[in-house]
Design an enzyme around this catalytic site. Structure first.
Site, short mmCIF file in Angstrom:
data_model
loop_
_atom_site.label_atom_id
_atom_site.label_comp_id
_atom_site.label_asym_id
_atom_site.label_seq_id
_atom_site.Cartn_x
_atom_site.Cartn_y
_atom_site.Cartn_z
N GLU A 75 0.66 -1.35 -0.12
CA GLU A 75 0.01 -0.04 0.04
C GLU A 75 0.89 1.27 0.19
OE1 GLU A 75 -2.19 -2.99 2.20
OE2 GLU A 75 -0.35 -2.62 2.00
N ILE B 1 22.55 -0.06 -18.91
CA ILE B 1 22.83 -1.37 -18.02
C ILE B 1 21.94 -2.46 -18.36
CG2 ILE B 1 23.00 -1.62 -15.55
CD1 ILE B 1 24.87 0.29 -16.64
N SER C 2 18.04 -2.95 -18.50
CA SER C 2 16.54 -2.70 -18.55
C SER C 2 16.21 -1.53 -19.20
CB SER C 2 16.07 -3.14 -17.22
OG SER C 2 16.30 -2.05 -16.24
N HIS D 294 28.28 -5.29 -13.84
CA HIS D 294 27.82 -3.98 -13.32
C HIS D 294 27.85 -4.02 -11.82
CE1 HIS D 294 25.37 -0.51 -12.64
NE2 HIS D 294 24.31 -1.40 -12.14
N CYS E 249 25.69 -1.73 -8.38
CA CYS E 249 25.05 -0.89 -8.11
C CYS E 249 25.69 0.21 -7.09
CB CYS E 249 23.75 -1.07 -7.60
SG CYS E 249 22.58 -1.82 -9.02
N GLU F 123 27.81 2.64 -10.30
CA GLU F 123 27.38 4.12 -10.09
C GLU F 123 28.19 5.41 -9.79
OE1 GLU F 123 26.19 7.34 -7.80
OE2 GLU F 123 27.22 5.62 -6.84
N HIS G 88 17.57 6.87 -10.34
CA HIS G 88 16.86 6.86 -9.16
C HIS G 88 16.06 8.27 -8.93
CE1 HIS G 88 19.16 3.19 -8.66
NE2 HIS G 88 18.10 2.54 -7.98
N CYS H 5 22.42 2.60 -13.58
CA CYS H 5 21.91 1.44 -13.42
C CYS H 5 20.82 1.07 -14.32
CB CYS H 5 20.96 1.43 -12.12
SG CYS H 5 20.74 -0.04 -11.00
#
Length: 758
Positions: A17, A432, A434, A642, A644, A666, A695, A727
């Site tokens: 939620e 990276i 996706s 890679h 992160c 990163e 992000h 990322c």
């Protein structure tokens, strides 16, 4: 009477939620009042789930991150935050960054891993001018909220010394120079909590399980001498490891109670009991807060009973750490195999286990005889299950020799062969792996899972998404493409679903950061790969372009660290099983004509033990596992990896030992600070420092990227630099991704032109 309490409860909600409320608010579909109402209802629900405890935690709930909450509590948000905005807007500016209407941007706070977990926190920032001020209204309101519901509460605070330790000095100032001012703020906070009727306060100092020099030990002494002035009883809390040389020191600190992690520090329990003064409470973390296996209750009672007889009401029982790191409720699961589900406990079940232990100690085993019989049956069932042990896998692991981890040629020889094969330009651009997981992709995956799309329809949909991803990358002008990973729900779960020895939950979500949740798969048995997992999608993508397309895999160490791992054999043994399974996939990709293969080890560093003296043992088997996975290929096949959000400077030699042809890392949030290590260390291979903070919704400008890569080129020769995001892009939207990647390509062109003109 043994007393029960909890160090913290998952925030996200049984059905995520909080995630959906946050994302709706950020998209301006709902108001801040709507968000706060959801938060209040979640707190109420979570307290109800914990009401059997003697003491409930308050203040463990966060809208984004508890470390950022502490920064807000003590008035330590960065100066770049807009002062004319309300507190919630300022909070999210630090959490996520913000682009303002006048095109200026507020950079998000740096994010890194919380000790050795997969949770990310927002790093506190300090400089010579840092000041602190108390903003306790939200915490006090939650105290009053819980008390009004009739709960016996214990507020939770991050300790002042750990807060400083976790932060970063943005200039040359010493973080401990801020301790006096910070303690003054904490002292004012304790007065406010005292006035609110608080009796016990949990204050977390997890740095006690790390190697502390004299200055940090002195800081802890200073802190608790200062905070001991309040009438509030302090429960000093450590977790994630053993206290070791800090054990006697921790026992002597002027607090009313001490919590230790009895799962990871079991051997220290007797010494703590002997050394802890008789007026202090001892809280034992007897339920594993980091993993999802049931507790062997009878075994636990065998060693707890004499302790309870000795300490009596001085004994408190709790999970080893906050339950933030496990899913909420196993009862939500309907599709898990019954045998496997009987071996598991999520947050709610862990509290049930805690209650059973306390009842057995306080009232005798007969009071919970049925529960103990059920638990004993499940423990034996797991130990004896032929689904757990596969002799063929163990034989294959036993056959590993040194040749498995060696490339045919050294990096310089491979680099020359690869350059001739791929003919990539200076500053090659890539991503990276996706691309955005759109609502359409999620809906198609759901329809396929429910049987409303058949296999052929689903495969055709995924091919359309791959085609779209290739088209977008070619139109933007990237040099090395990816297929976009539309078929993947998660970079670990996707592979686990295709490996033997794994089980999967439907609702086993765990917070990674903010609204980002992951659903770690469960390693319950020996691991093997029945068939190819990614070859079909990679070869289809490659058929659509003349440019090289990377095969995308998750490495064995990351799969291990981002799964719930079996606890009946060494982690190193499980990692070698994973290494062989992913090695098979690497070789199949190469055989299918995919000659650039990225093996992500995003979680390599987070598996490090918290004590540096224990690092080498971990790194030995972790790096070996990666090399077994990667190094069976020919010289012409280029291996990428890679990593992160993690500081890696102190393990740079181990990263170099991985011998990946290209590593991407990163660096955008740290303004390339992570590359400082290359001033001293001559990294031998190619590297892609991330220039786009995925992000944050902020879109980097061409000038910003040029500036970042120019800084990188001062440490790494331009011939060995790549340009890429920091990322994967699955959490972003195409309208953000396309201009950001276009800026990357434009920046590469600017840099090439400058190089030609030089």
């Amino acid at each position: 009477m043994a007393i029960t309490h909890n160090l913290g409860f998952p925030r996200i909600g049984k059905n995520r939620e909080l995630k959906f409320a946050l994302e709706s608010f950020w998209r301006q579909h709902t108001t801040s009042e709507d968000l706060q109402n959801t938060a209040q209802q979640l707190r109420k629900t979570h307290w109800q789930l914990q009401q059997q405890l003697d003491w409930l935690p308050v203040g463990d709930f966060s809208l984004y991150d508890h470390v950022l909450d502490t920064s807000a509590l003590v008035g330590n948000l960065p100066n770049r935050v807009s002062q004319d905005q309300d507190e919630l807007t300022q909070y999210f500016q630090v959490a996520r960054g913000q682009t303002h209407s006048h095109c200026q941007q507020t950079a998000a706070g740096e994010m890194t891993k919380w000790f050795d977990t997969n949770y990310h926190y927002i790093v506190p920032e300090f400089d010579a001018n840092t000041t602190f001020s108390l903003h306790a209204d939200k915490l006090i309101a939650q105290v009053e909220e819980a008390k009004a519901l009739g709960h016996n509460i214990k507020p939770v605070l991050l300790g002042p010394v750990t807060y400083l330790w976790l932060g970063k000095s943005k200039d040359s100032s010493n973080k401990l120079d801020h301790l006096d001012n910070l303690l003054a703020t904490y002292e004012r906070l304790l007065i406010s909590l005292e006035q609110a009727g608080v009796e016990w306060l949990q204050i977390d100092e997890p740095i006690l399980v790390t190697e502390l020099d004299a200055s940090w030990q002195h800081a802890l002494k200073q802190a608790y001498l200062a905070l001991n002035k309040s009438s509030i009883k302090l429960l000093l809390t450590s977790y994630f490891g053993e206290l070791k040389e800090n054990l006697h020191f921790a026992c002597e600190l002027p607090v009313a109670g001490l919590h230790i992690d009895a799962i990871n520090g079991f051997e220290e329990i007797s010494r703590v009991i002997d050394w802890l003064p008789s007026h202090k409470v001892l809280s034992l973390g007897v339920i594993n807060g980091r993993n999802i296996w049931i507790n062997d209750l009878n075994k636990t009672l065998d060693w707890l009973t004499p302790i309870q007889q000795r300490l009596q009401d001085r004994l408190w029982l709790a999970p080893s750490c906050s339950l933030l790191h496990v899913p909420v409720d196993l009862d939500s699961e309907q599709n898990l195999d019954h045998d496997i589900s009987s071996w598991l406990a999520f947050a709610v079940q862990k509290l049930d286990e805690l209650n059973i232990l306390a009842t057995a100690l306080n009232q005798g085993k007969d009071a919970v005889a049925e529960e103990l019989i059920i638990n004993e049956f499940a423990i034996k069932s797991r130990q004896q299950s032929n689904r757990v042990h596969n002799p063929l896998v163990k034989t294959r692991v036993g056959g590993i020799n040194d040749s498995f981890a060696l490339r045919n040629s050294s990096y310089p020889q491979r680099a020359a062969i690869q350059q001739q094969r791929f003919n990539l330009p200076l500053y090659p651009t890539t991503t990276i792996g996706s691309f955005p997981q759109t609502d359409e992709i999620r809906q198609a995956r759901k329809q396929y899972r429910l049987g409303k799309l058949d296999e052929g329809q689903y495969q055709q949909f995924i091919k359309q998404e791959i085609s779209h991803a290739i088209e977008q990358q070619e139109s933007i002008g990237l040099d090395v493409l990816v297929h976009g990973e539309a078929e993947r729900n998660d970079m670990v779960e996707y592979f686990g679903e295709q490996l033997d020895g794994y089980a999967f939950s439907q609702f086993g979500w765990v917070q990674s950061y903010g609204s980002r949740c992951v659903k770690p798969p469960i390693i319950f048995g020996d691991i093997s790969r029945p068939q190819a997992m990614t070859v079909e999608w990679a070869t289809y993508a490659q058929s659509l372009s003349d440019k090289p397309v990377k095969g995308m895999l998750t490495g064995p160490v990351t799969i291990l660290n981002w799964s719930f791992v079996r606890d009946d054999q060494p982690r190193s043994e499980t990692c070698l099983q994973l290494a062989l399974a992913i090695r098979d996939e690497v070789l199949d990709l190469e055989q299918a004509g995919i000659n650039i293969i990225q093996i992500d080890e995003a979680a390599l560093r987070e598996g490090l033990p918290l004590r540096q003296s224990q690092w080498q043992q971990y790194l030995d088997w972790a790096i070996k596992s990666f090399k077994i996975t990667a190094n069976g290929v020919k010289d012409q096949t280029q291996i990428h990896t890679h990593m992160c959000y993690s500081e890696f400077n102190d393990i740079i030699q181990a990263i170099a030992d991985m011998d990946a042809d290209v590593i991407t890392i990163e660096t955008s949030r740290s303004d390339m600070e992570l590359l400082d290590v290359f001033n001293e260390f001559n990294y031998p291979n190619e590297i892609g420092p991330g220039v786009y903070d995925i992000h944050s919704p902020n879109i980097p400008s061409v000038d910003e990227i040029v500036d970042l890569i120019t800084k990188a080129a001062q440490r790494i020769p331009a011939e060995r630099l790549w340009i890429n995001p920091d990322c994967g892009l699955k959490t972003r939207r195409w309208q953000e991704v396309k201009p950001a990647l276009a800026a990357m390509v434009s920046a590469s062109e600017v840099l090439r032109s400058k190089r030609e003109a030089a």
